[in-house]
Write an enzyme that holds these catalytic residues in place. Structure first.
Site, PDB file in Angstrom:
ATOM      1  N   CYS A  31       0.870  -1.183   0.000  1.00 34.70           N
ATOM      2  CA  CYS A  31       0.000   0.000   0.000  1.00 34.70           C
ATOM      3  C   CYS A  31       0.903   1.229   0.000  1.00 34.70           C
ATOM      4  CB  CYS A  31      -0.946  -0.007   1.202  1.00 34.70           C
ATOM      5  SG  CYS A  31      -0.095  -0.001   2.794  1.00 34.70           S
ATOM      6  N   THR A  32       0.354   2.394   0.258  1.00 29.40           N
ATOM      7  CA  THR A  32       1.128   3.635   0.139  1.00 29.40           C
ATOM      8  C   THR A  32       2.276   3.707   1.131  1.00 29.40           C
ATOM      9  OG1 THR A  32      -0.885   4.763  -0.574  1.00 29.40           O
ATOM     10  CG2 THR A  32       0.974   6.148   0.064  1.00 29.40           C
TER      11      THR A  32
END
EC number: 1.14.-.-
Length: 315
Positions: free
Chosen positions: A190-191
């Site tokens: 994810c980020t």
């Protein structure tokens, strides 16, 4: 969870703002008592952004001067529960946030599934330098745990995109896809690391045994891995006015549609369906004329504020 204090320092450039992304899963029962002092230290140092506090820890992104960010992080790490907090740093050419908000939440990242606790059960961390080998392994299924508007502008090569609207939809997507068990290894990202960390805890609870996640998320990968060695394609969506970043955590070329909050490329801005602050290629057909007129009025206020050298809170 990590048990070491570390930071990614980048040389300061005059006129730029330091952006710090952070999260830490830890039992923090006194989270409500920490809100006011944390808000106060942020305000006193001109730091802006959003920090979420919950029983399970802290999560957020803030921006300010080098000294301001250092003061806030020192305050957070002074709490025994957050002594091992890790944060990631990048730069912004302008302040990417309008205000500072410290909020109390049930979860620091909302999955909506009871008894998922990354402090107890979690997947195996993979350093950015080792990520390429893992996701290139034909025995590995790579899953992006972000939302569809984020994955639209960038993905790792070969990654499965669940096309979720919110992280709350991820558990249902997993339950509805029995084929995920066809490969022995699951690699998630994810980020910044928080969603995939919680997602690995959920996957372990669902019976997946060999589950991995990218330590530090896409941001750490883009910071450490040079473009010529990278398996990342596109840009990484970020939740501030930079909209996206690329390798070296340089600001990307994307802007945001202020009507639907979707990221836009320079090519999207040339579309006849694009009207700044009013509509774009993603939302033009979903807006009524009443919606558009309301957005036009807001856009006029934004432009007037810019002429005065101020920033409109609706921008």
């Amino acid at each position: 969870m990590t048990d070491m204090l570390t930071t990614s320092r980048r040389p300061e450039t005059p006129g730029q703002f330091l952006v710090a992304a952070l999260y830490h899963f830890v039992s923090f029962p006194r989270f409500a008592d920490f809100r006011e002092p944390l808000q106060a230290i942020c305000d006193a140092n001109g730091v802006k952004g959003t920090l979420l506090l919950a029983h399970e820890g802290i999560n957020g992104t803030i921006a300010g001067t080098e000294e301001g960010i250092a003061a806030v992080l020192a305050c957070v790490r002074a709490q025994p529960e957050f002594a091992g907090l890790i944060h990631k740093e990048s730069r912004a050419s302008a302040m990417p946030f309008l205000r500072m908000k410290v909020r109390l939440k049930k979860e620091i990242v909302t999955m909506g599934v009871e008894n998922i606790d990354p402090k107890k059960v979690v997947g195996t961390y993979v350093e950015p330098k080792d990520w390429n080998a893992l996701i290139s392994d034909p025995e590995t299924l790579v899953i992006d745990t972000r939302n569809d508007y984020e994955t639209a502008i960038g993905l790792f090569q070969g990654a499965v995109d669940p096309k979720t609207k919110t992280f709350r939809e991820f558990p249902e997507w997993v339950r509805n896809n029995s084929g995920l068990h066809n490969k022995p290894k699951i690699a998630m990202y994810c980020t910044g690391g928080i969603r995939c960390e919680k997602a690995t805890a959920f996957m372990k609870e669902q019976g997946f045994e060999e589950v991995y996640h990218l330590k530090g998320g896409i941001l750490k990968y883009l910071e450490e891995i040079p473009p010529e060695e990278s398996l990342w394609e596109g840009a990484c969506f970020v939740f501030d006015e930079r909209v996206s970043v690329t390798h070296g955590l340089q600001e990307g070329e994307h802007t945001l549609c202020h009507a639907c909050r979707q990221p836009l490329t320079p090519e999207d801005l040339q579309s006849p369906l694009h009207e700044e602050g009013v509509s774009c290629i993603h939302c033009h057909d979903t807006r009524t004329e009443e919606d558009r007129e309301r957005y036009r009025q807001r856009q006029r206020q934004i432009m007037l504020a810019k002429k005065r050298g101020a920033r409109h809170l609706g921008s």
